[in-house]
Design an enzyme around this catalytic site. Structure first.
Site, PDB file in Angstrom:
ATOM      1  N   THR A 145       0.851  -1.385   0.135  1.00  0.00           N
ATOM      2  CA  THR A 145       0.033  -0.195   0.066  1.00  0.00           C
ATOM      3  C   THR A 145       1.061   1.287  -0.064  1.00  0.00           C
ATOM      4  O   THR A 145       1.891   1.496   0.499  1.00  0.00           O
ATOM      5  CB  THR A 145      -0.829   0.029   1.284  1.00  0.00           C
ATOM      6  OG1 THR A 145      -1.423   1.337   1.324  1.00  0.00           O
ATOM      7  CG2 THR A 145      -0.226  -0.145   2.484  1.00  0.00           C
ATOM      8  N   SER A 187      -2.393   3.183  10.456  1.00  0.00           N
ATOM      9  CA  SER A 187      -3.364   2.195  11.164  1.00  0.00           C
ATOM     10  C   SER A 187      -2.556   0.999  11.330  1.00  0.00           C
ATOM     11  O   SER A 187      -1.433   0.820  10.709  1.00  0.00           O
ATOM     12  CB  SER A 187      -4.597   2.056  10.338  1.00  0.00           C
ATOM     13  OG  SER A 187      -4.169   1.302   9.092  1.00  0.00           O
ATOM     14  N   TYR A 189      -3.655  -1.813  10.297  1.00  0.00           N
ATOM     15  CA  TYR A 189      -3.725  -2.514   9.118  1.00  0.00           C
ATOM     16  C   TYR A 189      -2.367  -1.882   8.218  1.00  0.00           C
ATOM     17  O   TYR A 189      -1.407  -3.184   7.715  1.00  0.00           O
ATOM     18  CB  TYR A 189      -4.945  -2.241   8.092  1.00  0.00           C
ATOM     19  CG  TYR A 189      -4.449  -2.010   6.884  1.00  0.00           C
ATOM     20  CD1 TYR A 189      -4.504  -3.393   5.918  1.00  0.00           C
ATOM     21  CD2 TYR A 189      -4.378  -1.060   5.935  1.00  0.00           C
ATOM     22  CE1 TYR A 189      -4.102  -3.567   4.513  1.00  0.00           C
ATOM     23  CE2 TYR A 189      -4.147  -1.159   4.467  1.00  0.00           C
ATOM     24  CZ  TYR A 189      -4.040  -2.298   4.013  1.00  0.00           C
ATOM     25  OH  TYR A 189      -3.825  -2.357   2.601  1.00  0.00           O
ATOM     26  N   HIS A 190      -2.069  -0.608   8.134  1.00  0.00           N
ATOM     27  CA  HIS A 190      -1.148  -0.160   7.327  1.00  0.00           C
ATOM     28  C   HIS A 190       0.329  -0.503   7.956  1.00  0.00           C
ATOM     29  O   HIS A 190       1.307  -0.923   7.262  1.00  0.00           O
ATOM     30  CB  HIS A 190      -1.170   1.306   7.256  1.00  0.00           C
ATOM     31  CG  HIS A 190      -2.053   1.819   6.341  1.00  0.00           C
ATOM     32  ND1 HIS A 190      -3.140   2.426   6.732  1.00  0.00           N
ATOM     33  CD2 HIS A 190      -2.233   2.056   5.011  1.00  0.00           C
ATOM     34  CE1 HIS A 190      -3.857   2.718   5.602  1.00  0.00           C
ATOM     35  NE2 HIS A 190      -3.266   2.502   4.565  1.00  0.00           N
ATOM     36  N   LYS A 193       1.362  -3.904   6.701  1.00  0.00           N
ATOM     37  CA  LYS A 193       2.170  -3.708   5.404  1.00  0.00           C
ATOM     38  C   LYS A 193       3.604  -3.291   5.613  1.00  0.00           C
ATOM     39  O   LYS A 193       4.368  -3.732   4.755  1.00  0.00           O
ATOM     40  CB  LYS A 193       1.393  -2.773   4.232  1.00  0.00           C
ATOM     41  CG  LYS A 193      -0.071  -3.215   4.215  1.00  0.00           C
ATOM     42  CD  LYS A 193      -0.172  -4.203   3.059  1.00  0.00           C
ATOM     43  CE  LYS A 193      -1.589  -4.807   2.953  1.00  0.00           C
ATOM     44  NZ  LYS A 193      -1.342  -5.921   1.587  1.00  0.00           N
TER      45      LYS A 193
HETATM   46  P1  NAD Z   1     -10.706  -8.066   0.148  1.00  0.00           P
HETATM   47  O1  NAD Z   1     -10.876  -7.796   1.396  1.00  0.00           O
HETATM   48  O2  NAD Z   1     -11.692  -7.673  -0.864  1.00  0.00           O
HETATM   49  O3  NAD Z   1     -10.081  -9.214  -0.493  1.00  0.00           O
HETATM   50  C1  NAD Z   1      -9.022 -10.017   0.314  1.00  0.00           C
HETATM   51  C2  NAD Z   1      -9.405 -11.426   0.346  1.00  0.00           C
HETATM   52  O4  NAD Z   1      -8.228 -12.233   0.908  1.00  0.00           O
HETATM   53  C3  NAD Z   1     -10.677 -12.000   0.611  1.00  0.00           C
HETATM   54  O5  NAD Z   1     -11.280 -12.631  -0.688  1.00  0.00           O
HETATM   55  C4  NAD Z   1     -10.402 -12.621   1.778  1.00  0.00           C
HETATM   56  O6  NAD Z   1     -11.395 -13.679   2.009  1.00  0.00           O
HETATM   57  C5  NAD Z   1      -9.016 -13.196   1.586  1.00  0.00           C
HETATM   58  N1  NAD Z   1      -8.178 -13.447   2.706  1.00  0.00           N
HETATM   59  C6  NAD Z   1      -7.884 -12.731   3.751  1.00  0.00           C
HETATM   60  N2  NAD Z   1      -7.153 -13.568   4.594  1.00  0.00           N
HETATM   61  C7  NAD Z   1      -7.177 -14.602   4.204  1.00  0.00           C
HETATM   62  C8  NAD Z   1      -6.336 -15.743   4.697  1.00  0.00           C
HETATM   63  N3  NAD Z   1      -5.795 -16.084   5.738  1.00  0.00           N
HETATM   64  N4  NAD Z   1      -6.294 -16.989   3.988  1.00  0.00           N
HETATM   65  C9  NAD Z   1      -7.035 -17.089   2.519  1.00  0.00           C
HETATM   66  N5  NAD Z   1      -7.563 -15.715   2.407  1.00  0.00           N
HETATM   67  C10 NAD Z   1      -7.473 -14.702   3.046  1.00  0.00           C
HETATM   68  O7  NAD Z   1      -9.409  -6.734  -0.217  1.00  0.00           O
HETATM   69  P2  NAD Z   1      -9.077  -6.003  -1.647  1.00  0.00           P
HETATM   70  O8  NAD Z   1      -9.630  -4.698  -1.557  1.00  0.00           O
HETATM   71  O9  NAD Z   1      -9.139  -7.118  -2.732  1.00  0.00           O
HETATM   72  O10 NAD Z   1      -7.474  -5.951  -1.328  1.00  0.00           O
HETATM   73  C11 NAD Z   1      -6.563  -7.018  -1.728  1.00  0.00           C
HETATM   74  C12 NAD Z   1      -5.007  -6.497  -1.513  1.00  0.00           C
HETATM   75  O11 NAD Z   1      -4.950  -5.317  -2.172  1.00  0.00           O
HETATM   76  C13 NAD Z   1      -5.091  -6.291  -0.033  1.00  0.00           C
HETATM   77  O12 NAD Z   1      -3.679  -6.917   0.605  1.00  0.00           O
HETATM   78  C14 NAD Z   1      -4.876  -4.883   0.477  1.00  0.00           C
HETATM   79  O13 NAD Z   1      -4.079  -4.471   1.382  1.00  0.00           O
HETATM   80  C15 NAD Z   1      -4.392  -4.505  -0.950  1.00  0.00           C
HETATM   81  N6  NAD Z   1      -4.727  -3.169  -1.594  1.00  0.00           N
HETATM   82  C16 NAD Z   1      -6.171  -2.836  -1.508  1.00  0.00           C
HETATM   83  C17 NAD Z   1      -6.706  -1.629  -1.914  1.00  0.00           C
HETATM   84  C18 NAD Z   1      -8.013  -1.141  -1.974  1.00  0.00           C
HETATM   85  O14 NAD Z   1      -8.339  -0.104  -2.229  1.00  0.00           O
HETATM   86  N7  NAD Z   1      -8.911  -2.134  -2.186  1.00  0.00           N
HETATM   87  C19 NAD Z   1      -5.514  -0.518  -2.129  1.00  0.00           C
HETATM   88  C20 NAD Z   1      -4.226  -0.903  -1.945  1.00  0.00           C
HETATM   89  C21 NAD Z   1      -3.981  -2.247  -1.577  1.00  0.00           C
HETATM   90  N1  USQ Z   2     -12.548   9.518   4.101  1.00  0.00           N
HETATM   91  C1  USQ Z   2     -13.446  10.375   4.002  1.00  0.00           C
HETATM   92  N2  USQ Z   2     -14.633  10.013   3.925  1.00  0.00           N
HETATM   93  C2  USQ Z   2     -15.143   8.818   3.981  1.00  0.00           C
HETATM   94  C3  USQ Z   2     -14.294   7.593   3.960  1.00  0.00           C
HETATM   95  C4  USQ Z   2     -12.895   8.098   4.092  1.00  0.00           C
HETATM   96  O1  USQ Z   2     -13.096  11.591   4.137  1.00  0.00           O
HETATM   97  O2  USQ Z   2     -16.423   8.697   3.919  1.00  0.00           O
HETATM   98  C5  USQ Z   2     -11.087   9.848   4.049  1.00  0.00           C
HETATM   99  C6  USQ Z   2     -10.153   8.990   5.268  1.00  0.00           C
HETATM  100  O3  USQ Z   2     -10.398   9.773   6.467  1.00  0.00           O
HETATM  101  C7  USQ Z   2      -8.712   9.208   4.484  1.00  0.00           C
HETATM  102  C8  USQ Z   2      -9.184   9.121   3.302  1.00  0.00           C
HETATM  103  O4  USQ Z   2     -10.481   9.427   2.855  1.00  0.00           O
HETATM  104  O5  USQ Z   2      -8.417  10.252   4.766  1.00  0.00           O
HETATM  105  C9  USQ Z   2      -8.773   7.587   2.618  1.00  0.00           C
HETATM  106  O6  USQ Z   2      -9.729   6.728   3.266  1.00  0.00           O
HETATM  107  P1  USQ Z   2     -10.132   5.488   2.601  1.00  0.00           P
HETATM  108  O7  USQ Z   2     -10.809   4.479   3.513  1.00  0.00           O
HETATM  109  O8  USQ Z   2     -10.395   5.543   1.288  1.00  0.00           O
HETATM  110  O9  USQ Z   2      -8.661   4.663   2.418  1.00  0.00           O
HETATM  111  P2  USQ Z   2      -7.678   3.922   3.249  1.00  0.00           P
HETATM  112  O10 USQ Z   2      -8.045   3.744   4.761  1.00  0.00           O
HETATM  113  O11 USQ Z   2      -6.370   4.688   3.144  1.00  0.00           O
HETATM  114  O12 USQ Z   2      -7.662   2.424   2.871  1.00  0.00           O
HETATM  115  C10 USQ Z   2      -7.751   2.088   1.356  1.00  0.00           C
HETATM  116  C11 USQ Z   2      -8.004   0.465   1.363  1.00  0.00           C
HETATM  117  C12 USQ Z   2      -6.471  -0.068   1.725  1.00  0.00           C
HETATM  118  C13 USQ Z   2      -5.245   0.441   0.823  1.00  0.00           C
HETATM  119  C14 USQ Z   2      -5.281   1.842   1.105  1.00  0.00           C
HETATM  120  C15 USQ Z   2      -4.324   2.657   0.003  1.00  0.00           C
HETATM  121  O13 USQ Z   2      -8.833   0.202   2.027  1.00  0.00           O
HETATM  122  O14 USQ Z   2      -6.535  -1.484   1.791  1.00  0.00           O
HETATM  123  O15 USQ Z   2      -3.999   0.193   1.483  1.00  0.00           O
HETATM  124  O16 USQ Z   2      -6.429   2.468   0.655  1.00  0.00           O
HETATM  125  S1  USQ Z   2      -3.618   4.126   0.528  1.00  0.00           S
HETATM  126  O17 USQ Z   2      -4.525   4.999   1.040  1.00  0.00           O
HETATM  127  O18 USQ Z   2      -2.809   4.663  -0.429  1.00  0.00           O
HETATM  128  O19 USQ Z   2      -2.649   3.869   1.712  1.00  0.00           O
END
Ligand code: NAD
Ligand code: USQ
Length: 400
Positions: A145, A187, A189-190, A193
């Site tokens: 991320t 967070s 979560y972050h 990563k």
């Molecule tokens: P998602 O939650 O929709 O998908 C994750 C999938 O992984 C799910 O299907 C879940 O069931 C599976 N999973 C989780 N833990 C598992 C485990 N222990 N064993 C097997 N399967 C497991 O998430 P997403 O939005 O598709 O994100 C996928 C990846 O991309 C994540 O690692 C996330 O950090 C990264 N990412 C997502 C975004 C975003 O905006 N969605 C942005 C940046 C990075």
């Molecule tokens: N935000 C708002 N209003 C909302 C929701 C969010 O203002 O209704 C704000 C949050 O406070 C934050 C920003 O929007 O400042 C981003 O929030 P987000 O929920 O869109 O994104 P984030 O929590 O950063 O996480 C998402 C994905 C995560 C990925 C990350 C990429 O869920 O898996 O790693 O984006 S990045 O942001 O580049 O780190």
């Protein structure tokens, strides 16, 4: 190429699996379906009606040249099953999406923090450990991320993973080095990563594993060329306060007549990428693996950066939606600038989709089509990132 897609039932993993299959790769989805279980825990469903994994596969395989396969496996808990699967399949590459990916979810409670750490760190480590134990020549592609860098670089361009620094050598002269860019997670979560990166560094250095880490921005959009082929293939569209991400939430809120929920001033700047580009970038990373002996390859998988308030104004101009400002439930800077380098994947041929390409209209149309499925009570972000037992919201953290 034979590819195992861990997390292939999720928002990014499902369209990536279809894209790779469409391109003729042999794909096995590996997932424990935990994301669907979390939908039940939160009592929040995707805005789009997603089918069960069996129906998804049946539908795709009725039209695909190479059938998609599925393995139900918990990457974090079933190490023996993982070793057996990798040993049986001997994949050329694995794509690792299988982590708990919502920052607000990871901050809900001690139990959610612990689950996110246990699941993400053990899962990543299990994968690397199994590839090393079996001595496989498998390229590991991981979805990281942009948030590992934090958002406080103050306008300095964020490089792709490695930062050039100067250190003073034994003779007193300045020498240039490249170090892993410092981490600044916002967070839990972050933070997982950030820690993943250290596992990659170690397994690359000590076991010679070839690893590509894709530092992805916030993904927007829903459909890709493949998920749009049949209603049963539709991708998920999260809009709830934990899993919904900001741009898709704004578009969906406009569609259901809810004011756009800007946190704080909206002057936070973040990086974005369309889901169609996610799947293309993963394919480019797979088809351009690092050489043996090469350090972990890191790319910033993000197209453009925007301030949230500017996105809200853009969506208001498109749809006439109202904008509301809520106290920020997160602990983050009120305002930040964000400049990123993202040429690595473009060198392999990536031509990024931008917001100006008109796809916001498509997302709005999808949201309008399914708006009857929206549960308005799930829209507010209820996860606070500071100690809720304290009476006052803490002062803003470092302002970039
Ligand atoms: P998602 O939650 O929709 O998908 C994750 C999938 O992984 C799910 O299907 C879940 O069931 C599976 N999973 C989780 N833990 C598992 C485990 N222990 N064993 C097997 N399967 C497991 O998430 P997403 O939005 O598709 O994100 C996928 C990846 O991309 C994540 O690692 C996330 O950090 C990264 N990412 C997502 C975004 C975003 O905006 N969605 C942005 C940046 C990075
Ligand atoms: N935000 C708002 N209003 C909302 C929701 C969010 O203002 O209704 C704000 C949050 O406070 C934050 C920003 O929007 O400042 C981003 O929030 P987000 O929920 O869109 O994104 P984030 O929590 O950063 O996480 C998402 C994905 C995560 C990925 C990350 C990429 O869920 O898996 O790693 O984006 S990045 O942001 O580049 O780190």
């Amino acid at each position: 190429m034979k590819v195992l897609v861990f997390g292939g039932d999720g928002f990014c993993g499902w369209p990536t699996s279809l894209h790779l299959s469409d391109k003729g790769h042999e794909v096995v989805i590996v997932d424990n379906l935990s994301r669907r279980a979390i939908d039940s825990e939160l009592d929040a469903q995707s805005l789009t009606p997603i089918c069960g994994i069996d129906e998804r596969l049946q539908c795709w395989n009725s039209m695909a040249a190479t059938p998609l396969r599925f393995a139900l496996l918990d990457l974090a808990r079933d190490y023996d099953g993982l070793v057996a699967l990798l040993s049986e399949e001997q994949p050329d590459a694995v794509v690792h999406f299988a982590e708990q990916r919502a920052a607000p979810y990871s901050m809900k409670s001690a139990a959610h923090r612990r689950y996110s750490v246990d699941n993400n760190l053990t899962g990543t480590h299990n994968l690397l450990c199994a590839v090393a134990e079996l001595g496989l020549d498998t390229h590991v592609v991981h979805l990281g991320t942009m948030g590992v860098y934090g958002y406080g670089a103050g306008g300095a361009v964020i490089p792709e993973g490695y930062l050039k620094v100067q250190v003073r050598g034994a003779d007193g002269a300045l020498e240039e080095r490249e170090i892993l860019h410092p981490c600044d997670p916002g967070s839990i979560y972050h933070m997982t990563k950030c820690q993943d990166q250290m596992f990659f560094y170690y397994y690359n250095k000590n076991f010679g594993l070839r690893v590509t880490d894709l530092h992805q921005g916030i993904v927007w959009g829903t459909q890709t060329d493949q998920t749009g082929k049949d209603a049963r293939l539709v991708n998920r569209f999260d809009y709830d306060g934990d899993y919904g991400t900001v741009l898709n939430r704004f578009v969906m809120q406009a569609a259901v007549g809810h004011p756009l929920t800007v946190h704080g001033t909206g002057e936070q700047t973040r990086a974005f990428i369309h889901i169609q580009d996610t799947v293309r970038c993963v394919e480019l990373a797979l088809t351009n693996p690092p050489a043996y002996g090469e350090r972990v390859r890191i790319f910033n998988q993000a197209t453009e950066t925007h301030r949230l308030i500017d996105l809200a104004h853009q969506i208001r101009a498109l749809t006439g939606a109202d904008i509301s400002f809520a106290a920020n439930p997160r602990l983050e800077a009120r305002a930040n600038t964000l400049a990123i380098e993202n040429t690595g994947l473009q060198r392999f041929g990536w031509d990024p989709i931008t917001l100006s390409d008109g796809l916001l209209n498509e997302v709005h149309a999808i949201a309008r089509h399914h708006k009857h499925r929206c549960d308005l009570s799930k829209i507010p972000c209820a996860s606070t990132w500071w100690n809720a037992s304290r009476e006052e919201e803490p002062a803003d953290i470092r302002v970039a």
